[in-house]
Design an enzyme around this catalytic site. Structure first.
Site, PDB file in Angstrom:
ATOM      1  N   ASP A  55      33.549  -7.253 -47.136  1.00  0.00           N
ATOM      2  CA  ASP A  55      32.624  -8.079 -47.931  1.00  0.00           C
ATOM      3  C   ASP A  55      33.143  -8.263 -49.369  1.00  0.00           C
ATOM      4  O   ASP A  55      33.828  -9.240 -49.645  1.00  0.00           O
ATOM      5  CB  ASP A  55      31.217  -7.470 -47.905  1.00  0.00           C
ATOM      6  CG  ASP A  55      30.111  -8.506 -48.136  1.00  0.00           C
ATOM      7  OD1 ASP A  55      30.410  -9.710 -48.181  1.00  0.00           O
ATOM      8  OD2 ASP A  55      28.938  -8.096 -48.267  1.00  0.00           O
ATOM      9  N   ASP A  56      32.818  -7.317 -50.252  1.00  0.00           N
ATOM     10  CA  ASP A  56      33.235  -7.387 -51.662  1.00  0.00           C
ATOM     11  C   ASP A  56      33.789  -6.020 -52.048  1.00  0.00           C
ATOM     12  O   ASP A  56      33.127  -5.233 -52.731  1.00  0.00           O
ATOM     13  CB  ASP A  56      32.026  -7.743 -52.540  1.00  0.00           C
ATOM     14  CG  ASP A  56      31.415  -9.069 -52.131  1.00  0.00           C
ATOM     15  OD1 ASP A  56      31.994 -10.116 -52.472  1.00  0.00           O
ATOM     16  OD2 ASP A  56      30.385  -9.058 -51.438  1.00  0.00           O
ATOM     17  N   HIS A 112      35.455 -11.110 -43.035  1.00  0.00           N
ATOM     18  CA  HIS A 112      34.341 -11.270 -43.978  1.00  0.00           C
ATOM     19  C   HIS A 112      34.732 -10.602 -45.285  1.00  0.00           C
ATOM     20  O   HIS A 112      34.496  -9.412 -45.494  1.00  0.00           O
ATOM     21  CB  HIS A 112      33.064 -10.638 -43.379  1.00  0.00           C
ATOM     22  CG  HIS A 112      31.834 -10.831 -44.210  1.00  0.00           C
ATOM     23  ND1 HIS A 112      30.559 -10.712 -43.679  1.00  0.00           N
ATOM     24  CD2 HIS A 112      31.654 -11.143 -45.519  1.00  0.00           C
ATOM     25  CE1 HIS A 112      29.674 -10.923 -44.632  1.00  0.00           C
ATOM     26  NE2 HIS A 112      30.318 -11.172 -45.766  1.00  0.00           N
ATOM     27  N   GLU A 139      21.221 -10.682 -43.358  1.00  0.00           N
ATOM     28  CA  GLU A 139      21.681  -9.588 -44.232  1.00  0.00           C
ATOM     29  C   GLU A 139      20.420  -9.033 -44.902  1.00  0.00           C
ATOM     30  O   GLU A 139      19.996  -7.923 -44.612  1.00  0.00           O
ATOM     31  CB  GLU A 139      22.684 -10.118 -45.265  1.00  0.00           C
ATOM     32  CG  GLU A 139      23.159  -9.064 -46.262  1.00  0.00           C
ATOM     33  CD  GLU A 139      24.026  -9.648 -47.393  1.00  0.00           C
ATOM     34  OE1 GLU A 139      23.994 -10.874 -47.611  1.00  0.00           O
ATOM     35  OE2 GLU A 139      24.724  -8.844 -48.063  1.00  0.00           O
ATOM     36  N   HIS A 153      34.952 -11.802 -49.403  1.00  0.00           N
ATOM     37  CA  HIS A 153      34.830 -12.800 -50.482  1.00  0.00           C
ATOM     38  C   HIS A 153      35.952 -12.491 -51.461  1.00  0.00           C
ATOM     39  O   HIS A 153      35.966 -11.404 -52.061  1.00  0.00           O
ATOM     40  CB  HIS A 153      33.475 -12.684 -51.176  1.00  0.00           C
ATOM     41  CG  HIS A 153      32.319 -12.875 -50.242  1.00  0.00           C
ATOM     42  ND1 HIS A 153      31.678 -14.075 -50.075  1.00  0.00           N
ATOM     43  CD2 HIS A 153      31.709 -12.009 -49.396  1.00  0.00           C
ATOM     44  CE1 HIS A 153      30.719 -13.946 -49.188  1.00  0.00           C
ATOM     45  NE2 HIS A 153      30.710 -12.701 -48.757  1.00  0.00           N
ATOM     46  N   HIS A 212      26.314 -16.624 -43.610  1.00  0.00           N
ATOM     47  CA  HIS A 212      25.617 -15.360 -43.805  1.00  0.00           C
ATOM     48  C   HIS A 212      24.185 -15.544 -43.286  1.00  0.00           C
ATOM     49  O   HIS A 212      23.528 -16.536 -43.631  1.00  0.00           O
ATOM     50  CB  HIS A 212      25.543 -15.005 -45.287  1.00  0.00           C
ATOM     51  CG  HIS A 212      26.811 -14.469 -45.861  1.00  0.00           C
ATOM     52  ND1 HIS A 212      28.006 -15.124 -45.760  1.00  0.00           N
ATOM     53  CD2 HIS A 212      27.059 -13.323 -46.556  1.00  0.00           C
ATOM     54  CE1 HIS A 212      28.945 -14.398 -46.368  1.00  0.00           C
ATOM     55  NE2 HIS A 212      28.399 -13.302 -46.853  1.00  0.00           N
TER      56      HIS A 212
END
Ligand code: ADE
Ligand code: ZN
Length: 349
Positions: free
Chosen positions: A287-288, A26, A209, A28, A206
């Site tokens: 994630d980011d 996961h 969340e 991005h 997703h």
């Protein structure tokens, strides 16, 4: 006489968290754009940023919820124009991933963020695919791309994106669903996910969340997803937790993201350890990472710091889950599990 400080009893565990092979599922890729690279690409492409410096941009990373982050994330991605930019971004990620002993990475990318600015989809996919190939050659990292639809846009736009990507079908293994969750339930994308299934693509989304546990159920039932990204709000439904434990549909969890986006007040309140103990196939991901304070090992380290009851066995289980949850072949998974067990045995002897 100065007292020698006693060794930290958790440091062997911290070394294992760094050293053990792991998959990241996961991530991005646009969320790996560090402020320094944003400024470098802006200068290279003649893009004017509304921030005077790297420090001023970083200072803006104080998020109150998912949307406040997404607004900055899309602004950051505006510096990506040429195929080389996509290569450079992904290459920078792979250098970090190699340092974290990531052996398999499944990267999300958001083509609509770029095509709506006039960037050809072949530049996006071409640059990313070249970086994936080089990461395999130089670091031995196996990787794959997952094309995400932006859920704040329409299903018709998702269909058009899938069609535009099909000439590059060899370069991506699946589809996902990201961006603003609340008010954009999974069922909005039921037909395009069905089409992706017919094309033999993997499906993830997703869900849970910021959105409710019900979105996790509809992602499973109506989109037929094989993994849930985040999924932490399953805790609001004991029946759903039982279902996830029984089926072992994986949750790709991102602890630092959840704290930075105010899903939980701190890591001590994060439910991942309880979900792991309940038998769910939870995994740790970043994630980011450029926006949320760290890459995948940082997520492991900070979560383990906040939960002193987590042990070597939990670390091993999390890495094993990451392989189980990946879309890699059974033989690659078996090979990584053997490597994992060898590292655990060596580091705990
Ligand atoms: N796009 C990038 N990061 C995201 C996240 N955490 N949730 C939804 N969409 C995203
Ligand atoms: Zn995400």
């Amino acid at each position: 006489m100065a007292q020698a400080s006693s060794p930290d009893p958790r440091s062997p565990l911290r070394a294992l968290l760094r050293r053990m092979p792991k998959a990241e599922l996961h991530l991005h890729i646009e969320g790996s754009l560090e402020p320094e690279l944003i400024f470098r690409l802006a200068a290279r492409n003649g893009v004017t940023l509304p921030y005077a410096s790297v420090d001023a941009l970083r200072a803006a990373y104080a998020f109150t919820d998912l949307q406040s982050f997404l607004d900055l994330y899309y602004a950051g991605a505006s510096v990506l124009l040429q195929e080389q930019d996509f290569f450079d971004m992904a290459w920078a990620y792979f250098e970090r991933a190699a340092a974290d002993n990531v052996v398999r990475a499944e990267l999300f990318f958001d083509p609509q963020t770029h095509t709506e600015r006039g960037v050809p989809i072949e530049a996006v996919i071409g640059g990313l695919a070249d970086a994936c190939a080089r990461a395999h050659a130089e670091f031995g990292i196996e990787s794959a791309l997952i094309l995400c639809f932006l859920r704040h846009l329409s299903e018709d736009e998702a269909f058009a994106t899938l069609e535009a990507a099909l000439p590059h079908r060899a370069h991506f293994i699946g589809v996902g669903l990201d961006s603003s969750e609340r008010g954009h339930p999974p069922e909005k994308f039921a037909r395009v996910f069905a089409r992706a299934g017919e094309l033999g693509l993997h499906r993830v989304a997703h869900a849970g969340e910021e959105g409710p546990a019900a979105y996790i159920e509809t992602a499973l039932d109506l989109l037929q997803v094989q993994r849930i990204d985040h999924g932490v709000r399953c805790t609001e439904s004991p029946a759903l937790v039982q279902r996830l434990a029984r089926t072992r549909v994986p949750l790709t969890v991102c602890p630092l993201s959840n704290v930075r986006l105010c899903v939980y007040p701190d890591l001590a309140a994060h439910p991942l350890p309880a979900l792991l103990d309940a038998g769910l196939c939870v995994t740790i991901n970043s994630d980011d990472p450029a926006y949320f304070g760290g890459y995948v090992v940082q997520n492991y380290l900070e979560l383990f710091d906040a939960h002193p009851a987590l042990t070597v066995q939990h670390a091993r289980q999390l890495a094993a889950n990451s392989f189980e949850a990946s879309f890699a072949s059974a033989s690659r998974k078996a090979c990584w599990l053997r490597e994992l067990d060898a590292v655990v045995a060596r580091m705990t002897a």
